[in-house]
Motif scaffolding. Structure first.
Motif, PDB file in Angstrom:
ATOM      1  N   PHE A 333       0.842  -1.192   0.000  1.00 17.37           N
ATOM      2  CA  PHE A 333       0.000   0.000   0.000  1.00 17.37           C
ATOM      3  C   PHE A 333       0.880   1.246   0.000  1.00 17.37           C
ATOM      4  O   PHE A 333       2.008   1.245   0.474  1.00 17.37           O
ATOM      5  CB  PHE A 333      -0.906   0.037   1.230  1.00 17.37           C
ATOM      6  N   LYS A 334       0.302   2.338  -0.496  1.00 15.52           N
ATOM      7  CA  LYS A 334       0.992   3.633  -0.490  1.00 15.52           C
ATOM      8  C   LYS A 334      -0.036   4.715  -0.188  1.00 15.52           C
ATOM      9  O   LYS A 334      -1.159   4.671  -0.688  1.00 15.52           O
ATOM     10  CB  LYS A 334       1.650   3.920  -1.852  1.00 15.52           C
ATOM     11  N   SER A 335       0.372   5.654   0.642  1.00 13.25           N
ATOM     12  CA  SER A 335      -0.510   6.767   1.012  1.00 13.25           C
ATOM     13  C   SER A 335      -0.346   7.926   0.034  1.00 13.25           C
ATOM     14  O   SER A 335       0.745   8.166  -0.504  1.00 13.25           O
ATOM     15  CB  SER A 335      -0.190   7.249   2.429  1.00 13.25           C
ATOM     16  N   HIS A 336      -1.438   8.669  -0.151  1.00 14.25           N
ATOM     17  CA  HIS A 336      -1.454   9.850  -1.007  1.00 14.25           C
ATOM     18  C   HIS A 336      -2.376  10.883  -0.361  1.00 14.25           C
ATOM     19  O   HIS A 336      -3.208  10.543   0.486  1.00 14.25           O
ATOM     20  CB  HIS A 336      -1.953   9.514  -2.414  1.00 14.25           C
ATOM     21  N   ALA A 337      -2.258  12.119  -0.788  1.00  8.68           N
ATOM     22  CA  ALA A 337      -3.099  13.176  -0.214  1.00  8.68           C
ATOM     23  C   ALA A 337      -3.504  14.185  -1.276  1.00  8.68           C
ATOM     24  O   ALA A 337      -3.150  15.364  -1.201  1.00  8.68           O
ATOM     25  CB  ALA A 337      -2.376  13.880   0.932  1.00  8.68           C
ATOM     26  N   TYR A 465     -17.158  20.880  27.873  1.00 12.10           N
ATOM     27  CA  TYR A 465     -15.780  21.095  27.424  1.00 12.10           C
ATOM     28  C   TYR A 465     -15.679  20.747  25.939  1.00 12.10           C
ATOM     29  O   TYR A 465     -16.219  19.725  25.489  1.00 12.10           O
ATOM     30  CB  TYR A 465     -14.817  20.215  28.227  1.00 12.10           C
ATOM     31  N   PHE A 466     -14.983  21.585  25.193  1.00 13.60           N
ATOM     32  CA  PHE A 466     -14.787  21.380  23.760  1.00 13.60           C
ATOM     33  C   PHE A 466     -13.287  21.334  23.470  1.00 13.60           C
ATOM     34  O   PHE A 466     -12.523  22.134  23.997  1.00 13.60           O
ATOM     35  CB  PHE A 466     -15.412  22.516  22.935  1.00 13.60           C
ATOM     36  N   LEU A 467     -12.913  20.397  22.620  1.00 14.98           N
ATOM     37  CA  LEU A 467     -11.513  20.309  22.201  1.00 14.98           C
ATOM     38  C   LEU A 467     -11.458  20.191  20.681  1.00 14.98           C
ATOM     39  O   LEU A 467     -11.523  19.099  20.126  1.00 14.98           O
ATOM     40  CB  LEU A 467     -10.820  19.107  22.852  1.00 14.98           C
ATOM     41  N   PRO A 468     -11.374  21.321  19.964  1.00 15.74           N
ATOM     42  CA  PRO A 468     -11.218  21.255  18.504  1.00 15.74           C
ATOM     43  C   PRO A 468      -9.769  20.938  18.151  1.00 15.74           C
ATOM     44  O   PRO A 468      -8.837  21.540  18.701  1.00 15.74           O
ATOM     45  CB  PRO A 468     -11.618  22.664  18.045  1.00 15.74           C
ATOM     46  N   LEU A 469      -9.587  19.999  17.240  1.00  9.86           N
ATOM     47  CA  LEU A 469      -8.252  19.540  16.878  1.00  9.86           C
ATOM     48  C   LEU A 469      -8.125  19.470  15.360  1.00  9.86           C
ATOM     49  O   LEU A 469      -9.101  19.206  14.645  1.00  9.86           O
ATOM     50  CB  LEU A 469      -7.983  18.139  17.450  1.00  9.86           C
ATOM     51  N   ALA A 470      -6.913  19.674  14.896  1.00  9.16           N
ATOM     52  CA  ALA A 470      -6.563  19.407  13.493  1.00  9.16           C
ATOM     53  C   ALA A 470      -5.218  18.681  13.514  1.00  9.16           C
ATOM     54  O   ALA A 470      -4.192  19.278  13.836  1.00  9.16           O
ATOM     55  CB  ALA A 470      -6.486  20.692  12.678  1.00  9.16           C
ATOM     56  N   PHE A 471      -5.269  17.392  13.220  1.00 13.05           N
ATOM     57  CA  PHE A 471      -4.050  16.590  13.199  1.00 13.05           C
ATOM     58  C   PHE A 471      -3.328  16.826  11.865  1.00 13.05           C
ATOM     59  O   PHE A 471      -3.927  16.681  10.791  1.00 13.05           O
ATOM     60  CB  PHE A 471      -4.384  15.104  13.336  1.00 13.05           C
ATOM     61  N   GLY A 472      -2.058  17.193  11.944  1.00 19.65           N
ATOM     62  CA  GLY A 472      -1.259  17.445  10.748  1.00 19.65           C
ATOM     63  C   GLY A 472      -0.316  16.279  10.477  1.00 19.65           C
ATOM     64  O   GLY A 472       0.536  15.949  11.308  1.00 19.65           O
ATOM     65  N   PHE A 473      -0.471  15.653   9.318  1.00 20.28           N
ATOM     66  CA  PHE A 473       0.329  14.490   8.948  1.00 20.28           C
ATOM     67  C   PHE A 473       1.197  14.814   7.736  1.00 20.28           C
ATOM     68  O   PHE A 473       0.924  15.757   6.976  1.00 20.28           O
ATOM     69  CB  PHE A 473      -0.573  13.303   8.595  1.00 20.28           C
ATOM     70  N   VAL A 474       2.235  13.996   7.539  1.00 22.47           N
ATOM     71  CA  VAL A 474       3.003  14.007   6.296  1.00 22.47           C
ATOM     72  C   VAL A 474       3.161  12.573   5.839  1.00 22.47           C
ATOM     73  O   VAL A 474       3.173  11.634   6.651  1.00 22.47           O
ATOM     74  CB  VAL A 474       4.387  14.674   6.453  1.00 22.47           C
ATOM     75  N   ILE A 475       3.247  12.417   4.523  1.00 23.46           N
ATOM     76  CA  ILE A 475       3.433  11.106   3.908  1.00 23.46           C
ATOM     77  C   ILE A 475       4.877  11.008   3.448  1.00 23.46           C
ATOM     78  O   ILE A 475       5.377  11.879   2.734  1.00 23.46           O
ATOM     79  CB  ILE A 475       2.466  10.922   2.716  1.00 23.46           C
ATOM     80  N   LEU A 476       5.533   9.956   3.887  1.00 25.10           N
ATOM     81  CA  LEU A 476       6.926   9.733   3.530  1.00 25.10           C
ATOM     82  C   LEU A 476       6.999   8.816   2.314  1.00 25.10           C
ATOM     83  O   LEU A 476       6.128   7.976   2.088  1.00 25.10           O
ATOM     84  CB  LEU A 476       7.672   9.105   4.711  1.00 25.10           C
ATOM     85  N   GLU A 478       7.781  11.399   0.397  1.00 24.49           N
ATOM     86  CA  GLU A 478       7.585  12.623  -0.385  1.00 24.49           C
ATOM     87  C   GLU A 478       7.351  13.857   0.482  1.00 24.49           C
ATOM     88  O   GLU A 478       7.387  14.979  -0.029  1.00 24.49           O
ATOM     89  CB  GLU A 478       6.381  12.459  -1.326  1.00 24.49           C
ATOM     90  N   GLU A 479       7.075  13.676   1.790  1.00 24.23           N
ATOM     91  CA  GLU A 479       6.743  14.781   2.694  1.00 24.23           C
ATOM     92  C   GLU A 479       5.467  15.492   2.255  1.00 24.23           C
ATOM     93  O   GLU A 479       5.328  16.716   2.364  1.00 24.23           O
ATOM     94  CB  GLU A 479       7.900  15.790   2.793  1.00 24.23           C
ATOM     95  N   THR A 480       4.491  14.726   1.774  1.00 23.22           N
ATOM     96  CA  THR A 480       3.218  15.293   1.340  1.00 23.22           C
ATOM     97  C   THR A 480       2.338  15.536   2.564  1.00 23.22           C
ATOM     98  O   THR A 480       2.083  14.613   3.337  1.00 23.22           O
ATOM     99  CB  THR A 480       2.507  14.334   0.369  1.00 23.22           C
ATOM    100  N   PRO A 481       1.840  16.761   2.750  1.00 21.12           N
ATOM    101  CA  PRO A 481       1.052  17.043   3.956  1.00 21.12           C
ATOM    102  C   PRO A 481      -0.444  16.790   3.743  1.00 21.12           C
ATOM    103  O   PRO A 481      -0.969  16.892   2.634  1.00 21.12           O
ATOM    104  CB  PRO A 481       1.316  18.531   4.193  1.00 21.12           C
ATOM    105  N   PHE A 482      -1.132  16.469   4.813  1.00 20.75           N
ATOM    106  CA  PHE A 482      -2.590  16.480   4.848  1.00 20.75           C
ATOM    107  C   PHE A 482      -3.015  16.608   6.306  1.00 20.75           C
ATOM    108  O   PHE A 482      -2.203  16.452   7.224  1.00 20.75           O
ATOM    109  CB  PHE A 482      -3.200  15.247   4.175  1.00 20.75           C
ATOM    110  N   ALA A 483      -4.290  16.913   6.514  1.00 20.10           N
ATOM    111  CA  ALA A 483      -4.781  17.154   7.876  1.00 20.10           C
ATOM    112  C   ALA A 483      -6.128  16.479   8.053  1.00 20.10           C
ATOM    113  O   ALA A 483      -6.852  16.197   7.078  1.00 20.10           O
ATOM    114  CB  ALA A 483      -4.890  18.655   8.155  1.00 20.10           C
ATOM    115  N   HIS A 484      -6.450  16.226   9.298  1.00 23.97           N
ATOM    116  CA  HIS A 484      -7.765  15.677   9.632  1.00 23.97           C
ATOM    117  C   HIS A 484      -8.265  16.372  10.888  1.00 23.97           C
ATOM    118  O   HIS A 484      -7.562  16.444  11.886  1.00 23.97           O
ATOM    119  CB  HIS A 484      -7.692  14.166   9.860  1.00 23.97           C
ATOM    120  N   LYS A 485      -9.496  16.884  10.801  1.00 20.42           N
ATOM    121  CA  LYS A 485     -10.066  17.643  11.900  1.00 20.42           C
ATOM    122  C   LYS A 485     -10.982  16.759  12.744  1.00 20.42           C
ATOM    123  O   LYS A 485     -11.728  15.938  12.225  1.00 20.42           O
ATOM    124  CB  LYS A 485     -10.848  18.855  11.388  1.00 20.42           C
ATOM    125  N   VAL A 486     -10.913  16.987  14.046  1.00 22.03           N
ATOM    126  CA  VAL A 486     -11.734  16.258  15.009  1.00 22.03           C
ATOM    127  C   VAL A 486     -12.175  17.261  16.069  1.00 22.03           C
ATOM    128  O   VAL A 486     -11.391  18.130  16.465  1.00 22.03           O
ATOM    129  CB  VAL A 486     -10.952  15.093  15.671  1.00 22.03           C
TER     130      VAL A 486
END
Length: 916
Positions: A333-337, A465-476, A478-486
């Motif tokens: 498998f390979k990740s892409h964004a 209580y509220f905790l807004p988050l945005a997880f910042g990832f990179v794909i190796l 290539e160092e391709t970035p993407f994010a996921h909000k929770v």
């Protein structure tokens, strides 16, 4: 879909130290492993060697080392494929250009790998692999990722080796030794295109004669190749006739190669690869399939291996079909964004090998295809699992799953972005979790009390209580970035309300507020006003993180008077703590205390002072409307809460009663407004009683008979008689205290000491008298107050500094304009100013109840103004300020300088403070 994966590097040998060369046979060493897979030699290179480095491959032919470029690799039968992490496989056809061929049965393949690393320099690895292969068919077709290869059996090949050029025309070369070889080729597009070997090699074709076979190798997408659809599958086809020399003359062999470029379907997580069963470019008539195999990465799989992996190999009327489940262990498998959204692909390289024979002949064809397949992008929305237990007061979330090439780099909170390391340093718990199937996830724990957590209260005792988050990832890699909000949310009944307590002494209220679970997140109201910075300063606000405290004088503007007696006053302060958003009352305090209070003061000179107070029961009362029995006797001072009366015992309707040893004087403060019908009014509210006024306060004084009292009165004015600069004559300056702001009536010497209420305005007038020169102007240079008659005594307090108000005084001195009237002939000879009555204190104790006011004045010539004070007196509009019943000055110790020749010194006093 074919792509060439050779790393392009310069064919330059660097002059640095190298590690010893490593020769490999079929063993694994240093991350290298070679083996034989049919008519191919396969070399596997571990990612630990290749990742982050440049790889150069050389073909070894005896002592000769030839650097392989993408062009020469396709021409000579070499291919390479790498996954994104550096795992690399190199394939060499056993019929390759630089393979040591022993009778088409034993093949010695040699390669040298040069790995260029910024840390280790150049590392060389020599690979030598011997392969034995005898399963040659009459024709053999090999479809690799970057070339098509076809070879045919020739019984009388004569001299073997690479193709030889011949002279122009149809003349054959001399039939001896190495001169024997391929003479000419004709490609069919379908129009015939003839080439001599040199031209074909320049076009990228590889040509070779071995002891038993003639080999033609073509890269994809040459000018002579054609694209055809066979059984609905797109294929690339090359057809060629090769003329070669034999000891007996010139022979010709017709050959063709057809390689699929499509035929892949993706259905329900299954890869379905279709290859035409009847290869019409290769088969003219009927045929029989003798062998059918599938494999992975060039190597055959047996039936049990296929079943274990879930692979199927089947045939239909038109196709040979290979089915591979997405996610099988032989692929990756390979990740892409794309568009910053997480997707994955799956790649695998199946192999198909078919052996068929044309009906009625002994001609068989072995057909082998290595076909890399990559699925389309598959959206992979990360799943989050919230494991928060509100009672533990910690948010916990697990986010996943991700492939191993995804790395969490940072998390965006409501307060900003933190790296994983920074988050853990802040007390959060950020962890990576690896699972048995090769995927991974991430967990995050954040305490409710962290500043990155948002809070609100839907109910008085409930916190959400509220905790807004945005997880910042990179794909190796290539160092391709993407994010996921929770966004996480939890509610808990955990609010601890603030508490209030209060006490009193003889002059002050003391209030303490203990914070609850939400700290100081509330709005405090004192009386009817929100606690603001000015009030906080006035009420000595102090805060230590868990509490705050206030100290209020009993007669502060925000207190209420409940009951007044002859010697006491009951006052109350109300404190409310309100929620900012919903205006809920979080806590309240109603503190009521009785304070010593003197309403009436009797002076030995027969003067009485009395203070009337507006209590809460007569909230509509206007103190300025109160009078004594003689309704012409009105307050000498009043504001919205107090009225001060000062009168002699023989005036204002005061009654006198004689007793044995004393005389009693009585008067009455009341509201005596009435209309013709006898009704009493209080700010428009009618009282129907014709007898009792809405407010009445009896005041009295008694004096002991036959006892002598001594007291000092008198004006403390000082008149000086220096000569003015502009003419001869006597110039005198005086200071007087006016009875009100009209400056029409002034206190006389017999009126001193003048009695004033705290913060009651004092109206002073400084005048140049007995001068008729209109060109003179009086400038008040400075004024100050002292406790004693001595103008140089300390403590003192500045009232006017350098001709202007003292900026350090929160109640600024106010200058009043002077205009001409029947009394004032020369306005420039007079300056007027007002100040509020105050006392001197030290360590919160009143030093004395009277003050003296002193001034220095300057006389200026208006026709020739000089710099400095003679430019003019400060004149500013009256400044509004919040009224406070008391203002006390701290002791200021200063010494006054010597007088200049133009100065005039004047004093006034004493002015006495009444506390009633």
């Amino acid at each position: 879909m074919w792509s060439l994966l050779w790393s392009l590097v310069a064919a330059v040998i660097l002059s640095v130290d190298t590690r010893p060369n490593v020769k490999l046979n079929s063993q694994s060493s240093s991350g290298l492993r070679s083996d034989c897979v049919g008519n191919l030699m396969r070399l596997s290179l571990d990612k630990a060697l290749a990742v982050g480095n440049e790889l150069e491959v050389e073909a070894v032919n005896g002592t000769q080392h030839i650097v392989l470029t993408p062009r020469s690799a396709a021409q000579c039968g070499y291919s390479m494929e790498s996954d994104p992490w550096g795992n690399t496989r190199i394939y060499s056809s056993l019929l390759g250009c630089y393979v040591d061929n022993k009778g088409d049965r034993i093949f010695n393949v040699g390669l040298r790998l040069r790995i260029y690393s910024s840390q280790s320099g150049v590392v060389s690895h020599d690979v030598a692999q011997t392969c034995s292969y005898t399963q040659w068919a009459s024709k053999a077709i090999l479809c690799d990722r970057n070339y098509m290869e076809v070879s045919g059996f020739i019984a009388d090949a004569g001299a073997k080796g690479p193709a030889q050029d011949v002279k122009e025309g149809n003349n054959l070369p001399d039939a001896s030794g190495a001169a024997h070889g391929i003479w000419k080729l004709t490609f069919y597009t379908p129009e015939p295109v003839a080439m001599v070997p040199r031209e074909a090699e320049q076009a990228g074709y590889g040509l070779m004669l071995t002891s038993t076979r003639l080999v033609v190798r073509s890269p994809y997408n040459t000018a002579e190749a054609t694209s055809e659809e066979v059984g609905g599958v797109p294929m690339e086809v090359i057809r060629v006739s090769a003329y070669y020399q034999t000891p007996h003359g010139l022979n010709v062999v017709n050959m063709a190669a057809a390689c699929p470029t499509g035929g892949v379907l993706f259905i329900n997580d299954v890869i379905s690869w279709h290859v035409p069963r009847r290869m019409t470019p290769l088969v003219d008539g009927s045929f029989e399939v003798l062998e059918l195999h599938m494999g992975i990465n060039g190597k055959r799989l047996d039936r049990s291996q296929m079943v274990t992996r879930g692979y199927t190999l089947s045939t239909t009327h038109q196709h040979i079909v290979i089915e591979i489940p997405v996610g099988s262990p032989d692929g990756h498998f390979k990740s892409h964004a794309p568009d910053y959204q997480y997707h994955i692909t799956y790649s695998v390289e199946p192999m198909l090998e078919v052996l068929w024979r044309t009906t009625g002949t002994q001609d068989d064809t072995r057909y082998k295809v290595l076909f890399p397949i990559t699925t389309p992008l598959m959206p992979q929305l990360p799943h989050f699992q919230e494991n928060t237990v509100p009672e533990a007061r910690v948010f916990t979330v697990v986010l996943g799953t991700f492939l191993h090439d995804v790395v969490l780099k940072n998390i965006t909170f409501s307060t900003g972005v933190l790296t994983v390391e920074e988050g853990n340093a802040r007390g959060f718990t950020i962890q990576e979790h690896r699972y048995k199937n090769g995927t991974k996830g991430y967990s995050l724990s954040v305490p409710f009390d962290s500043d990155v957590v948002l809070k609100k209260n839907p109910e008085l005792l409930v916190t959400t209580y509220f905790l807004p988050l945005a997880f910042g990832f990179v794909i190796l890699p290539e160092e391709t970035p993407f994010a996921h909000k929770v966004e996480l949310q939890a509610s808990l009944k955990d609010v601890v309300l603030p508490t209030t307590t209060g006490t009193c002494d003889q002059k002050h209220f003391y209030i303490t507020v203990k914070y609850g679970s939400q700290g100081n997140n509330f709005q405090a109201m004192v009386g009817y006003r929100h606690l603001n910075p000015e009030m906080a300063e006035e009420y000595k606000f102090q805060e230590n993180g868990t509490h705050f405290s206030l100290v209020l004088p009993y007669d502060a503007a925000d207190t209420a008077f409940e009951l007044m007696k002859t010697d006491s006053l009951r006052a109350r302060v109300d404190l409310l703590l309100l929620d900012h958003i919903n205006n809920w009352v979080l806590a309240d305090l109603y503190l009521s205390c009785t304070f010593p209070f003197t309403t009436t003061t009797c002076y030995p000179n027969g003067t009485m002072t009395a203070t009337a107070v507006k209590v809460q029961s007569v909230a509509q009362l206007v103190p300025s409307r109160l009078t004594l029995k003689d309704q012409s006797c009105k307050p000498v001072f009043s504001d919205d809460r107090f009225a001060l009366f000062s009168f002699s015992v023989d005036s204002c309707g005061t009654t006198r009663t004689f007793f044995d040893h004393y005389i009693l004087y009585e008067n009455e403060i009341g509201l005596y407004y009435n209309d013709k019908k006898g009704l009493y009014y209080n700010r428009g509210v009618a009282n129907t009683s014709p007898i009792d006024p809405p407010y009445r306060q009896t005041i009295s004084c008694y004096y002991v008979v036959n006892e002598t009292q001594t007291f000092a009165v008198g004006s403390k004015q000082r008149l000086y008689e220096p000569k003015a600069d502009i003419s001869s004559g006597q110039l005198m300056v005086q200071i007087r205290l006016a009875q009100d702001s009209s400056y029409q009536l002034f206190y006389q010497a017999e009126d001193y000491p003048v009695v004033k209420y705290l913060r009651q305005p004092l109206y002073f007038e400084v005048e140049l008298i007995e001068s008729t020169d209109p060109n003179l102007e009086l400038i008040v240079e400075k004024c100050w107050a002292t406790l004693d008659e001595d103008r140089t005594s300390v403590p003192s307090w500045d009232i006017i500094v350098d001709g202007c108000e003292n900026p350090d005084d929160i109640y600024l001195t106010v200058f009043h304009p002077v205009v001409s009237d029947s009394r004032v002939l020369f306005p420039s000879h007079i300056k007027r100013f007002s100040m509020n009555m105050f006392t001197f204190t030290k360590d919160q104790a009143v030093l004395k109840d009277e003050i003296y006011v002193h001034c220095d004045a300057v006389i200026c010539d208006t026709t020739s103004r000089a710099d400095g004070l003679c430019r003019g007196q400060c004149v500013q509009p009256t400044r509004q300020s919040n009224a406070r019943p008391y203002e006390q000055k701290g002791a200021k110790r200063t010494r006054r300088g010597t007088n200049s020749t133009r100065q005039r010194q004047i004093s006034s006093g004493p002015v006495e403070l009444t506390s009633g």
